[in-house]
Design an enzyme around this catalytic site. Sequence first.
Site, PDB file in Angstrom:
ATOM      1  N   ASP A  18      12.000 -23.030  26.947  1.00  0.00           N
ATOM      2  CA  ASP A  18      11.975 -22.487  25.814  1.00  0.00           C
ATOM      3  C   ASP A  18      13.157 -22.079  25.314  1.00  0.00           C
ATOM      4  O   ASP A  18      14.984 -21.885  26.200  1.00  0.00           O
ATOM      5  CB  ASP A  18      11.748 -20.362  26.135  1.00  0.00           C
ATOM      6  CG  ASP A  18      10.906 -19.728  25.183  1.00  0.00           C
ATOM      7  OD1 ASP A  18      10.568 -20.483  24.448  1.00  0.00           O
ATOM      8  OD2 ASP A  18      11.231 -18.957  25.364  1.00  0.00           O
ATOM      9  N   HIS A  66      12.118 -11.084  19.396  1.00  0.00           N
ATOM     10  CA  HIS A  66      12.269 -10.467  21.157  1.00  0.00           C
ATOM     11  C   HIS A  66      11.855  -9.139  21.924  1.00  0.00           C
ATOM     12  O   HIS A  66      13.193  -8.596  21.067  1.00  0.00           O
ATOM     13  CB  HIS A  66      13.117 -11.975  21.755  1.00  0.00           C
ATOM     14  CG  HIS A  66      12.988 -13.384  21.086  1.00  0.00           C
ATOM     15  ND1 HIS A  66      13.513 -13.534  20.162  1.00  0.00           N
ATOM     16  CD2 HIS A  66      11.928 -14.088  21.501  1.00  0.00           C
ATOM     17  CE1 HIS A  66      12.999 -14.826  20.064  1.00  0.00           C
ATOM     18  NE2 HIS A  66      12.305 -14.499  20.962  1.00  0.00           N
ATOM     19  N   GLY A  67      11.641  -8.677  22.568  1.00  0.00           N
ATOM     20  CA  GLY A  67      11.299  -7.357  23.207  1.00  0.00           C
ATOM     21  C   GLY A  67      10.587  -6.907  22.815  1.00  0.00           C
ATOM     22  O   GLY A  67       9.539  -6.891  22.129  1.00  0.00           O
ATOM     23  N   HIS A 119       7.487 -16.456  17.416  1.00  0.00           N
ATOM     24  CA  HIS A 119       8.061 -15.466  18.685  1.00  0.00           C
ATOM     25  C   HIS A 119       8.045 -14.813  18.614  1.00  0.00           C
ATOM     26  O   HIS A 119       7.694 -14.115  17.441  1.00  0.00           O
ATOM     27  CB  HIS A 119       9.591 -15.950  18.637  1.00  0.00           C
ATOM     28  CG  HIS A 119       9.714 -17.896  19.350  1.00  0.00           C
ATOM     29  ND1 HIS A 119       9.754 -18.481  20.507  1.00  0.00           N
ATOM     30  CD2 HIS A 119       9.390 -19.261  19.093  1.00  0.00           C
ATOM     31  CE1 HIS A 119      10.644 -19.014  20.811  1.00  0.00           C
ATOM     32  NE2 HIS A 119       9.437 -20.060  19.793  1.00  0.00           N
ATOM     33  N   ALA A 132       5.990 -12.137  19.865  1.00  0.00           N
ATOM     34  CA  ALA A 132       4.192 -11.437  19.715  1.00  0.00           C
ATOM     35  C   ALA A 132       4.263 -10.317  20.919  1.00  0.00           C
ATOM     36  O   ALA A 132       2.802 -10.052  20.722  1.00  0.00           O
ATOM     37  CB  ALA A 132       3.930 -12.788  19.780  1.00  0.00           C
ATOM     38  N   ASN A 156       4.050 -16.693  21.915  1.00  0.00           N
ATOM     39  CA  ASN A 156       4.913 -16.492  22.587  1.00  0.00           C
ATOM     40  C   ASN A 156       5.133 -15.250  23.535  1.00  0.00           C
ATOM     41  O   ASN A 156       5.326 -13.948  22.435  1.00  0.00           O
ATOM     42  CB  ASN A 156       6.532 -16.925  22.050  1.00  0.00           C
ATOM     43  CG  ASN A 156       6.962 -18.546  22.069  1.00  0.00           C
ATOM     44  OD1 ASN A 156       5.604 -19.273  21.975  1.00  0.00           O
ATOM     45  ND2 ASN A 156       7.454 -18.939  22.050  1.00  0.00           N
ATOM     46  N   ALA A 186       6.689 -12.600  25.996  1.00  0.00           N
ATOM     47  CA  ALA A 186       6.972 -12.798  27.406  1.00  0.00           C
ATOM     48  C   ALA A 186       7.784 -10.985  28.055  1.00  0.00           C
ATOM     49  O   ALA A 186       7.020 -10.941  28.802  1.00  0.00           O
ATOM     50  CB  ALA A 186       8.921 -12.636  26.787  1.00  0.00           C
ATOM     51  N   THR A 187       7.644 -10.230  26.973  1.00  0.00           N
ATOM     52  CA  THR A 187       8.009  -9.246  27.140  1.00  0.00           C
ATOM     53  C   THR A 187       6.247  -8.198  27.681  1.00  0.00           C
ATOM     54  O   THR A 187       6.660  -7.357  28.682  1.00  0.00           O
ATOM     55  CB  THR A 187       7.888  -8.439  26.016  1.00  0.00           C
ATOM     56  OG1 THR A 187       9.491  -8.677  25.179  1.00  0.00           O
ATOM     57  CG2 THR A 187       8.443  -6.801  26.463  1.00  0.00           C
TER      58      THR A 187
HETATM   59  P1  13P Z   1       8.549 -11.112  23.539  1.00  0.00           P
HETATM   60  O1  13P Z   1       9.571 -11.082  24.140  1.00  0.00           O
HETATM   61  O2  13P Z   1       8.524 -10.567  22.257  1.00  0.00           O
HETATM   62  O3  13P Z   1       7.855 -11.466  24.325  1.00  0.00           O
HETATM   63  O4  13P Z   1       8.935 -12.812  22.875  1.00  0.00           O
HETATM   64  C1  13P Z   1       8.457 -14.381  23.480  1.00  0.00           C
HETATM   65  C2  13P Z   1       9.227 -15.099  23.198  1.00  0.00           C
HETATM   66  O5  13P Z   1       9.731 -15.276  22.149  1.00  0.00           O
HETATM   67  C3  13P Z   1       9.635 -15.885  24.019  1.00  0.00           C
HETATM   68  O6  13P Z   1      10.555 -17.186  23.601  1.00  0.00           O
HETATM   69 ZN    ZN Z   2      11.427 -16.591  21.857  1.00  0.00          ZN
END
Ligand code: 13P
Ligand code: ZN
Length: 284
Positions: A82, A180-181, A208, A210, A230, A232-233
């Site tokens: 990523d 992001h975040g 991204h 999401a 995507n 992550a957070t």
């Molecule tokens: P988030 O931090 O909003 O979940 O974004 C994840 C992302 O886009 C990873 O590439």
């Molecule tokens: Zn991203």
Amino acid sequence: MDIVSNKEILVDAKKNKYAVPAFNVHNLETIQAVLEGAWEMKSPVIIATTPGTVKYAGLEYIVAILKVGAMKYNMPISLHLDHCSDVEFLKNCVMAGYKSVMIDASMEDFNTNINITKSVIDFAHKLDVSVEAELGLVGGQEDDRIIKEGEELLTDPYMALEFAKVTNVDSLAVAIGTAHGVYKLEPKLDFDRLKKMNEIIDTPLVLHGASGISEENLKIAIANGICKVNIATEIKIPFAEAIKRYFKENPDANDPRHYLKPAKGIVKEVVKEKIRICGSGGRA
Ligand code: 13P
Ligand code: ZN
């Protein structure tokens, strides 16, 4: 089966109008939780690691764990790099077994972004590795890359069309208002822009940032061409919260098998919920 590429997963998603979630993982426990959740939902899944995570966990360890996971569950599991802007680093990951990479040259000008993306595609496609690129600037922080509030840049649909045509990229990350975040308030997404891109571009589109986007808005995005979502957070926070809670309730605990168990369990629930929203359950 072996680890597959994002392309193998996303072509079917595009054709059948669902999305596949890509979960950013950091360690063995988060990988296990994602794979167990995907297995229970019978969903293809994308395991994503940033370069920072590769450096933290170790390239060979990550590839080895994913190879075991793909063999154990025998369903489409992709290992995706990523947000990588370092071409040499990216090539090392491919040589070690990554089947999918994101070359992120979105901070460069349009032509430079095209040229860098094309050079990565020349290298990757020969090895059956799929490539994601980004056009526009998604806000927030991922690894040490920060796009401050006000510096985000929404993707221009006609530039995206040209970008997709001249690069032949396998999937394209577009900026429609996510970041992001953690959001202070859920952002207003530019669905007209997304609809236009979906109308004129055949390439699977990627959302991204999401985490924190409502089910309703994710579903609208998916109905309008988003094939990869995507997250992550929304993995990181519940994982950390569960560990904090465990230590609050058990201040003398020291066994990782005990304090990581609820964290794994909660990540698995998030994974299953995102798979349900994405509509990828039963597609493996
Ligand atoms: P988030 O931090 O909003 O979940 O974004 C994840 C992302 O886009 C990873 O590439
Ligand atoms: Zn991203």
